[in-house]
Write a protein that holds these residues in place. Structure first.
Motif, PDB file in Angstrom:
ATOM      1  N   GLY A 106      28.384  15.548  81.107  1.00 45.45           N
ATOM      2  CA  GLY A 106      28.677  16.749  81.772  1.00 45.45           C
ATOM      3  C   GLY A 106      27.658  17.723  81.144  1.00 45.45           C
ATOM      4  N   GLN A 149      32.154  12.273  92.287  1.00 43.34           N
ATOM      5  CA  GLN A 149      30.869  12.699  91.784  1.00 43.34           C
ATOM      6  C   GLN A 149      29.994  11.503  91.587  1.00 43.34           C
ATOM      7  OE1 GLN A 149      28.998  16.124  91.741  1.00 43.34           O
ATOM      8  NE2 GLN A 149      30.545  16.047  93.330  1.00 43.34           N
ATOM      9  N   GLN A 196      37.517   8.293  88.485  1.00 45.45           N
ATOM     10  CA  GLN A 196      37.011   9.496  88.147  1.00 45.45           C
ATOM     11  C   GLN A 196      37.964  10.373  87.209  1.00 45.45           C
ATOM     12  OE1 GLN A 196      34.064  11.731  90.269  1.00 45.45           O
ATOM     13  NE2 GLN A 196      35.363  13.384  90.175  1.00 45.45           N
ATOM     14  N   LEU A 213      38.554  13.762  84.369  1.00 43.06           N
ATOM     15  CA  LEU A 213      37.827  14.830  83.706  1.00 43.06           C
ATOM     16  C   LEU A 213      38.647  15.187  82.383  1.00 43.06           C
ATOM     17  CD1 LEU A 213      35.790  17.280  84.123  1.00 43.06           C
ATOM     18  CD2 LEU A 213      37.832  18.673  84.967  1.00 43.06           C
ATOM     19  N   ASP A 235      32.913  20.195  79.625  1.00 41.43           N
ATOM     20  CA  ASP A 235      33.881  19.525  80.077  1.00 41.43           C
ATOM     21  C   ASP A 235      32.957  17.954  80.605  1.00 41.43           C
ATOM     22  OD1 ASP A 235      35.730  21.503  80.337  1.00 41.43           O
ATOM     23  OD2 ASP A 235      35.533  21.598  82.555  1.00 41.43           O
ATOM     24  N   THR A 240      32.913  14.531  82.378  1.00 42.59           N
ATOM     25  CA  THR A 240      33.373  13.719  83.635  1.00 42.59           C
ATOM     26  C   THR A 240      33.214  12.196  83.310  1.00 42.59           C
ATOM     27  OG1 THR A 240      32.845  15.292  85.068  1.00 42.59           O
ATOM     28  CG2 THR A 240      33.114  13.331  86.119  1.00 42.59           C
ATOM     29  N   HIS A 296      33.452   8.271  84.547  1.00 39.47           N
ATOM     30  CA  HIS A 296      33.761   7.370  85.690  1.00 39.47           C
ATOM     31  C   HIS A 296      33.881   5.936  85.107  1.00 39.47           C
ATOM     32  CE1 HIS A 296      31.704  10.934  87.789  1.00 39.47           C
ATOM     33  NE2 HIS A 296      32.407  10.261  88.810  1.00 39.47           N
TER      34      HIS A 296
END
Length: 265
Positions: free
Chosen positions: A135, A174, A191, A193, A243, A245, A247
């Protein structure tokens, strides 16, 4: 690979020094998703091993692939003995051993989209896990962000990389989750965060920017001018949001054709 993708080797030591590492929370999320012991992993675009050491210290036998020799040399200085290294881009990794986990840390966007997911599936055991995480690191104070944007405007409109498939930032899922959802090779796309905040000195922030590809591909005089202007716009201490992210997806245990054949294309 693009010149921007291969620009990091000249700043391998700075990359190791100024880029933040990854929290244990990230590893815990990946392991919880796997739902079973993960003994082997293949890392795509390992860089200097920021993520490599996180997984290797959990006892996973990691094969770290990286196309740049200087980055790989820096990695070898920092990883434990259960890490093996291969100088190769993702597209040059041929199916052979299959892994319980294949992951990419802030590197997947450099891979070729053609046959990306069939190649990925060919490297995974049935029901094996794919993980991608990363990110942008952004200035937390809007006023400082605006001052930096104005300082770099003569050289760069933006120093970030847009979504490879054009997914708008306001969309809930995303990239690469969007591609994984469309792929015949993967299921159970998730996903998550991880919120993270980083504080560093103004000079260290410039050190971080010196490892960002958008600046690395600028001619050296322009790069130096940009950094000088940005430094003048910064307070002594810089606060950032960083942050992560994450997946996750699972390779289908059956169906989807023959990934071994397609990955060799």
């Amino acid at each position: 690979m693009s010149g921007r993708a291969l620009s990091f080797g000249v700043v391998a030591e700075a990359y190791e020094r100024f880029r933040p590492g990854y929290p244990v929370e990230l590893l815990d999320l990946v392991m919880a998703y796997a739902g079973r012991p993960v003994r082997t992993a293949l890392e795509i675009g390992a860089g200097t091993g920021k993520a490599t050491r996180l997984f290797a210290r959990r006892g996973i036998r990691v094969t770290a692939t990286e196309p740049d020799g200087s980055m790989l040399a820096e990695l070898r200085e920092h990883v434990p003995a259960n890490v093996s290294t291969v100088q190769a881009a993702f597209e040059d990794v041929r199916p052979g051993e299959r892994y319980g986990l294949v992951y990419a840390a802030a590197a997947l966007h450099w891979t070729n989209p053609e046959n990306r997911w069939s190649r990925m599936a060919a490297l995974l055991e049935p029901d094996g896990v794919f993980a991608s995480f990363g990110g942008p690191i952004r200035l937390a104070d809007p006023a400082v962000e605006e001052a930096v944007r104005a300082a770099r405007a003569a050289f760069l409109e933006s120093d970030e990389i847009p979504s490879p498939d054009g997914t708008p930032p306001e969309q809930e899922m995303q990239w690469p989750g969007t591609e994984l959802q469309r792929s015949e090779w993967f299921i159970d796309v998730q996903q998550a965060l991880i919120e993270r905040h980083v504080t560093m000195s103004a000079n260290d922030y410039i050190g971080y920017l010196s490892t960002v590809s958008a600046y690395l591909v600028l001619p050296l005089p322009e790069r130096q001018q940009a950094f000088s202007r940005i430094l003048r716009a910064l307070p002594d201490r810089v606060e950032m949001t960083a942050d992560i992210t994450l997946h996750l997806a699972r390779r289908r245990s059956q169906g989807g054709g023959s990934p071994g054949r397609r990955a060799a294309c």
